[in-house]
Design a protein around this motif. Structure first.
Motif, PDB file in Angstrom:
ATOM      1  N   ALA A  47       0.831  -1.203   0.000  1.00 14.40           N
ATOM      2  CA  ALA A  47       0.000   0.000   0.000  1.00 14.40           C
ATOM      3  C   ALA A  47       0.865   1.252   0.000  1.00 14.40           C
ATOM      4  N   TYR A  48       1.961   1.227   0.744  1.00 15.21           N
ATOM      5  CA  TYR A  48       2.877   2.364   0.751  1.00 15.21           C
ATOM      6  C   TYR A  48       3.554   2.530  -0.605  1.00 15.21           C
ATOM      7  N   THR A  49       3.845   1.394  -1.269  1.00 17.31           N
ATOM      8  CA  THR A  49       4.567   1.418  -2.537  1.00 17.31           C
ATOM      9  C   THR A  49       3.681   1.820  -3.705  1.00 17.31           C
ATOM     10  N   MET A  50       2.447   1.294  -3.740  1.00 16.81           N
ATOM     11  CA  MET A  50       1.594   1.468  -4.918  1.00 16.81           C
ATOM     12  C   MET A  50       0.355   2.323  -4.652  1.00 16.81           C
ATOM     13  N   GLY A  51       0.116   2.686  -3.402  1.00 16.75           N
ATOM     14  CA  GLY A  51      -1.045   3.503  -3.080  1.00 16.75           C
ATOM     15  C   GLY A  51      -2.108   2.690  -2.365  1.00 16.75           C
ATOM     16  N   ALA A  52      -2.611   3.252  -1.272  1.00 10.44           N
ATOM     17  CA  ALA A  52      -3.563   2.515  -0.442  1.00 10.44           C
ATOM     18  C   ALA A  52      -4.856   2.205  -1.185  1.00 10.44           C
TER      19      ALA A  52
END
Length: 323
Positions: free
Chosen positions: A252-257
């Protein structure tokens, strides 16, 4: 409850002028019949509100009438100080104006709301730019803001993505602050509005005359539609991955929540070891490789085959580098 609604109705008419019963009902989230009763109550209390009949009619206050109600609750006063953004105000050339307005508001408040508002300012801070990045350099922002306010056309040179420089004459409709960056919503004299990143404006000249804003244009509504279209346009491919049981937060931090939440909601049940197979949208396969490498052993790329090949190639290069 009704007293608060009557006050809201009165302030709506005072600030917006003539409004129809359906418009008032939508703003107050009540039925049209309730609006009729509330207007009648205001009239009975001596408020000079009257109705115009016909398609262009509506309710309005007698010309010159102004309510002297100026009471603010502690929460309302505090919210005004929380909404004040010193950084953006300074960028717009309004730092002194905002500071003076804040001092006047504090001085006008009774002791208890004043104390509550001061604590809000001391204990909460809004820092707009994201981590690991600073705000854009926007030397022309103040001039752009003046043109937006005065409905003045602008002549600018602008650096597009890919460093191509273009020449434009535009009608500026509004400014939006997003993630620490300022965006100008503007349109050519004959054309639809689009967005320009203010930090990419190279030269700017305010032209004589004024333009007419398009009837019905609403900045917040335009930006909401633009943001949705941008997200849809940004994602051009999909990646199918197996996600480790404890990998959700990092992904989620890498690709968006929002992206990961939607992917997990559409996924099936986890396997006996807790891994889940999900499909996530990505900008490109090359970009997906860069993002998913950050996950380490927390993900396994299942498809498409081209992305899996890119991951294998990257892992082989890393293995060769580190032995």
């Amino acid at each position: 409850m009704r007293a608060s609604r009557l006050l809201s109705l009165l302030l709506l008419l005072q600030t917006r002028g003539r409004m129809t019963a359906p418009e008032l009902a939508a703003e107050l989230e009540v039925s049209i019949r309730t609006v009729y009763r509330d207007v009648e109550a205001l009239s009975s209390a001596g408020v000079p509100v009257y109705a115009d009949r016909g398609p262009a009619g509506g309710y309005q206050l007698l010309d010159g009438y102004r309510t002297r109600l100026n009471g603010l609750t502690s929460e309302e006063a505090s919210s005004l100080f929380l909404a004040g953004l010193p950084g953006p105000a300074a960028e717009l050339g309004l730092a002194d104006v905002a500071a003076n307005a804040e001092l006047k508001l504090l001085a006008a408040l009774p002791p208890e709301p004043r104390s509550h508002a001061s604590r809000m300012r001391e204990r909460f801070l809004l820092d707009v730019p994201g981590w690991y990045r600073s705000a854009d350099d926007v030397p022309h922002l103040s001039e752009v803001a003046e043109a937006v306010w005065g409905q003045r056309p602008l002549h600018m040179t602008y650096r597009r993505w890919g460093r191509q420089v273009v020449d434009r004459v535009i009608h500026p409709y509004g400014l939006v602050l997003k993630g620490g960056s300022w965006y100008l919503v503007a349109a050519p004299a004959q054309g639809d509005p689009r967005t320009y990143r203010v930090s990419r404006v190279l030269t700017l000249e305010t032209l004589p005359g004024r333009f007419a804003r398009p009837e019905g244009f609403e900045l917040a509504g335009f930006w909401q539609g633009y943001a949705k279209e941008f997200r849809e346009r940004m994602y051009t491919a999909e990646a199918v991955i197996r996600l480790a049981p404890d990998g959700g937060d990092l992904l989620a931090y890498t690709m968006g929540a929002d992206v990961v939440r939607a992917a997990l909601a559409a996924a099936g049940e986890p396997d006996p070891e807790g891994w889940r197979t999900i499909t996530v949208p990505v900008e490109s396969l090359a970009h997906a490789r860069w993002l998913l490498l950050r996950m380490g052993a927390g993900v396994e790329v299942v498809g498409p085959p081209e992305l899996r090949a890119l991951m294998c190639e990257a892992v082989a290069e890393l293995s060769k580098m580190y032995g």
